[in-house]
Design an enzyme around this catalytic site. Structure first.
Site, PDB file in Angstrom:
ATOM      1  CB  ALA A  86      10.824 -10.491  12.124  1.00  0.00           C
ATOM      2  N   GLY A  99      10.239  -2.381  14.725  1.00  0.00           N
ATOM      3  CA  GLY A  99      10.211  -1.315  13.707  1.00  0.00           C
ATOM      4  C   GLY A  99       8.912  -0.519  13.782  1.00  0.00           C
ATOM      5  N   GLY A 100       7.842  -1.237  14.192  1.00  0.00           N
ATOM      6  CA  GLY A 100       6.538  -0.583  14.317  1.00  0.00           C
ATOM      7  C   GLY A 100       6.222  -0.151  15.744  1.00  0.00           C
ATOM      8  CD  GLU A 106       5.355  -6.507  17.407  1.00  0.00           C
ATOM      9  OE1 GLU A 106       6.572  -6.305  17.663  1.00  0.00           O
ATOM     10  OE2 GLU A 106       4.851  -6.249  16.310  1.00  0.00           O
ATOM     11  CE  LYS A 124      11.142  -6.840   6.629  1.00  0.00           C
ATOM     12  NZ  LYS A 124       9.870  -7.135   7.276  1.00  0.00           N
TER      13      LYS A 124
HETATM   14  O1  DER Z   1       7.291  -3.670  14.660  1.00  0.00           O
HETATM   15  C1  DER Z   1       7.327  -4.893  14.495  1.00  0.00           C
HETATM   16  O2  DER Z   1       7.842  -5.670  15.314  1.00  0.00           O
HETATM   17  C2  DER Z   1       6.842  -5.425  13.185  1.00  0.00           C
HETATM   18  O3  DER Z   1       6.401  -6.754  13.330  1.00  0.00           O
HETATM   19  C3  DER Z   1       8.002  -5.351  12.223  1.00  0.00           C
HETATM   20  O4  DER Z   1       9.062  -6.006  12.837  1.00  0.00           O
HETATM   21  C4  DER Z   1       7.703  -5.979  10.879  1.00  0.00           C
HETATM   22  O5  DER Z   1       7.038  -5.019  10.163  1.00  0.00           O
HETATM   23  P1  DER Z   1       6.792  -5.216   8.584  1.00  0.00           P
HETATM   24  O6  DER Z   1       6.029  -6.525   8.455  1.00  0.00           O
HETATM   25  O7  DER Z   1       5.951  -4.018   8.227  1.00  0.00           O
HETATM   26  O8  DER Z   1       8.124  -5.247   7.916  1.00  0.00           O
END
Ligand code: DER
Length: 232
Positions: A86, A99-100, A106, A124
């Site tokens: 997250a 973010g990804g 998801e 986070k």
């Molecule tokens: O894109 C997403 O939802 C990923 O899960 C992101 O929220 C978390 O990415 P990270 O583990 O690289 O911080």
């Protein structure tokens, strides 16, 4: 790095929840990366039988490379567990994800699971969501009108910022696995995540948004010294 040790600690703890014969949703991102590495280690070392449903093409490639058996969500029907990262987590276990740029698959996979476990480094955790820009997936047809409708909607919402940007990748508009675009909403503070998540998806060109409300069941936060805290 300390952040990677924190992510790895959370990932190892989450993989302990995976039991033999489970169907597991595999998350996307750098924390999910460590979860996939650890899950593959248990498959190799213990002969753990597990079938994975990936939440992105890059997670599918990584899981395949690590020797984890994969299937599709339609073949699986329903999952026992999804483990994913997250970008932000608040006190009610509401999330910002995306973010990804994988938030659509998801959210579908997480919702189609008996239980969703979020793994994250302790940084986070936030008091209120919104410091991280909220991703919103929109179809390419009329996306600029959709952006205007999103901006208009935000005028009436309990947020502190209202800037909206289409996400670029190498000077081009990013395309998700579903060949859609991502708008990033720089809201600074989201006063009512549940309401915002609901009204955003009413806008015709919006496919999905990165607010996960009432989806996360267990939060596992990792620290650089290897300690983890579990909240459910
Ligand atoms: O894109 C997403 O939802 C990923 O899960 C992101 O929220 C978390 O990415 P990270 O583990 O690289 O911080």
């Amino acid at each position: 790095s300390p952040i990677d040790r924190a992510k790895y600690a959370a990932a190892v703890k989450a993989v302990d929840y995976v039991q033999d014969g489970m169907k597991v949703g595999l998350g996307t991102g750098s924390t999910a990366f460590w979860m996939i590495k650890r899950l593959a280690e248990r498959v190799r070392d213990e002969g753990l039988r597990v079938t994975g449903v990936p939440t992105s093409s890059r997670t599918a490639a990584l899981a395949r490379e690590e020797g984890i058996a994969l299937t599709t969500l339609d073949e699986a029907g329903w999952l026992d567990l999804t483990i994913d990262g997250a970008d932000e987590v608040d006190g009610d276990l509401n999330l910002i994800k995306g973010g990804g740029a994988a938030l659509l698959h998801e959210k579908i996979v997480a919702t189609a699971s008996d239980r969703m476990i979020v793994i994250a480094d302790a940084a986070k955790q936030v008091a209120a969501l919104g410091s991280f820009p909220l991703p919103v997936e929109v179809i390419p047809f009329g996306w600029q009108t959709t952006q205007k409708l999103v901006e208009e909607l935000l005028e009436g919402m309990d947020v502190l910022g209202r800037e909206v940007q289409v996400r670029q990748m190498g000077g081009m508009k990013l395309l998700t696995d579903q060949k859609n675009h991502i708008l990033d909403l720089h809201l600074k503070h989201i006063g009512n995540p549940r309401q915002l998540a609901m009204v955003l998806n009413q806008i015709p060109g919006v496919v999905e948004n990165g607010l996960f409300v009432d989806i996360c069941d267990v939060l596992i936060l990792g620290q650089a010294d290897g300690r983890v805290t579990v909240r459910d």
